[in-house]
Structures are given as C-alpha cells and as structure tokens.
Scaffold this active site. Sequence first.
Site, mmCIF file in Angstrom:
data_model
loop_
_atom_site.group_PDB
_atom_site.id
_atom_site.type_symbol
_atom_site.label_atom_id
_atom_site.label_comp_id
_atom_site.label_asym_id
_atom_site.label_seq_id
_atom_site.Cartn_x
_atom_site.Cartn_y
_atom_site.Cartn_z
ATOM 1 N N SER A 96 0.647 -1.854 34.532
ATOM 2 C CA SER A 96 1.162 -1.243 35.749
ATOM 3 C C SER A 96 0.552 0.219 35.850
ATOM 4 C CB SER A 96 2.545 -1.123 35.455
ATOM 5 O OG SER A 96 3.275 -2.308 35.359
ATOM 6 N N LYS A 171 3.780 -3.450 42.917
ATOM 7 C CA LYS A 171 4.449 -3.526 41.544
ATOM 8 C C LYS A 171 5.361 -2.084 41.462
ATOM 9 C CE LYS A 171 5.358 -3.900 37.219
ATOM 10 N NZ LYS A 171 6.649 -4.684 36.627
ATOM 11 N N LYS A 240 7.082 5.996 33.382
ATOM 12 C CA LYS A 240 5.520 6.053 33.994
ATOM 13 C C LYS A 240 5.994 5.346 35.488
ATOM 14 C CE LYS A 240 3.383 2.574 33.646
ATOM 15 N NZ LYS A 240 2.600 1.430 33.073
#
Length: 296
Positions: A96, A171, A240
């Site tokens: 990701s 995502k 993150k």
Amino acid sequence: MNIGFIGIGAMGKPMAQNLLKSAEVQLYIYDVNAAAMAELAAQGATACPSPRALAAAASVIIMMLPNAAVVESTLTGEQGLLAGGTAGQTIIDMSSVAAGSTKKMAALAQARGIAYIDAPVSGGVAGAAAATLTIMVGGEAAAVQGVLPLLQRLGKKIYHVGASGAGDAMKVVNNLLLGINMAAVAEALVLGARSGLDPRVMLEIIQASSGRSYALEAKAEKFILNNNFAAGFAIDLEYKDLELAMETARSLEIPLPVGALTQQVFAMARAKGLGREDISAVIKVWEEMAGIQVRG
Ligand code: NAD
C-alpha cells in the site's frame, strides 16, 4: 515460471506460500529479515542475496513491502531490482503506497522496458492465507492481462481500476474507511462496556443490526475479546494509509475531517507504544480514558 517475491512479512509470507504450492512456480525470495527468508527457503523457495540478484532470476517480481520509501529503495540503487532487471519483465507492487510514488517508479521501470503494475490488496492476513484477497490493479491493460493468472493464485476478486496509480488510489479510499470504522468500533464498544453491557451480547446484536462492519466482524471477537493484538494489520501501517488519505485530500484541496480525527486516534495509539500491534488495539486508547477494559 520464475517468480520473485520481496517482503516475506505478515502478508507476504502466506502469499508466497500460496505461490509455492504450484508445481510450475520457481519462487525466488528476498527480505532484509534473514529468519523470514530461511523459513520459506526450507519450504522450497530460493533465497536471493539482493533485489538485483532476484531480478536476474525471475520474470515476474512481486513486492509486498511496508511503504513507498522501502519500495523505492528496493527498486533503485546498485543492488536494486532495476539494476538486475531486463526488458520484458513485469514488476507488481502489492504494497500500500502513494499513487505518486508508483507513477515515478513505473516511469523508471518502463524506461528499461519493464512493465510496472500497482496491485494493493484488501482482506488481511486471513485473506492472504486463503488466497481470497481483493486486488485493486493499476497499469497498462496488456501488462495487467499478462499477470492475471498469477494474481488469481493470490486473490479472488481482481479489479483493473485504471492507469498506473489507480489501484493505489482505490486502496487509500478503502483504508480510510477501515481506519474510521475501526476507531468507531472501539469507541462504541467502550461506551457499551461502561453502560454495563456484556461485550459478547453487544457483538451479537450489532452483527445483526445496522452498526455492523468488517472492522467489527474481523476484529472484535478474534482480537479484542481474545485480548490478542499480535500478527494482524499493524497500527503503524494503518497510520501510514491514513496519512496517504490526508496527503491525497490536501493535494485535491478537499477537507477530510473524520479522517483527520481518526489519524489522531492512531497517533495516540502509536504514542502509547502500540504501533506494531493490530489496528484493533486502538481500543486501548479509549479503555484507558474510560477506565474500563472491554477485552476478556
Ligand atoms: P510486515 O511489516 O509484516 O512485512 C513487511 C516485510 O517487508 C517484512 O518481512 C520486512 O522484513 C520486509 N522488509 C522491510 N524492509 C525491507 C527491505 N528494505 N527489503 C526487503 N524486505 C524488507 O507488513 P505486512 O503487514 O505484511 O504489510 C505489507 C504491505 O501490505 C504494507 O504496505 C501494508 O500496508 C499492506 N497491507 C497489509 C495488510 C495486513 O492485514 N497486514 C492488509 C492489506 C495490505
């Protein structure tokens, strides 16, 4: 088929193991963690001394790494993937990361005749083990088509979302929602516990009611009630992902108030030293404030 796999962590290990099950796959692996490599090497994979060496052996290379900085350093430099790569190969980044970083890396790869696809996943460690991941793909149609049979060994629902970076963008949207839902589950369960409700009864009723979500179903019983916050999706990684959502919103000049608040909750959990624990451990932030423990 010679496949390279870089990043044998919580997700990468079961994914690589699924590839190893196939007789026609020769698997080449690399990780900075020697113990992670040794475990897979004992199961039939070939450990490589560097990304460069791995690129010299494999025609398709998968990365499952923590963040964009690690992906970029794995690709570039003297011992990097691109230094060992040859035209005609395909690199699939399943980590990701930010779409902007992917576009930069795709341009570097394409300059060498190497196709580059972003293919982040959802479904957690359980989905990785069962090969039922949802995979969100960005990149050129021909390159995506070429690796579809390989992706089908790792996931069940595979969506070609658009050009390079589109999988990453998708995502980020999903994980913004996951983070918000996880924080909401934690807050609500602590309120319920302070109101004197039995956590198991709460779970059963919410699962049959309008408050249900993936975060509740996947995390409440298995992690929170079992008081086991190891080996799932780390708070650091979700933090993150929330940062990627905030960066995206900043660049598009739109506010993300619920996302911003959620990111601060994850920041509180990290400040408490919970960064490596599963995202469900955010409940500890509320438990401490409310002076009650929902978990068993
Ligand atoms: P992890 O930290 O368990 O695994 C990362 C692996 O990369 C580790 O084995 C680590 O040693 C290795 N690594 C770190 N730096 C390296 C380097 N320079 N070179 C080679 N290897 C290196 O993380 P994870 O949970 O497996 O997540 C991997 C990616 O998948 C992340 O981008 C994460 O956001 C994403 N993701 C995770 C989940 C989940 O449920 N865990 C779900 C969907 C997506």
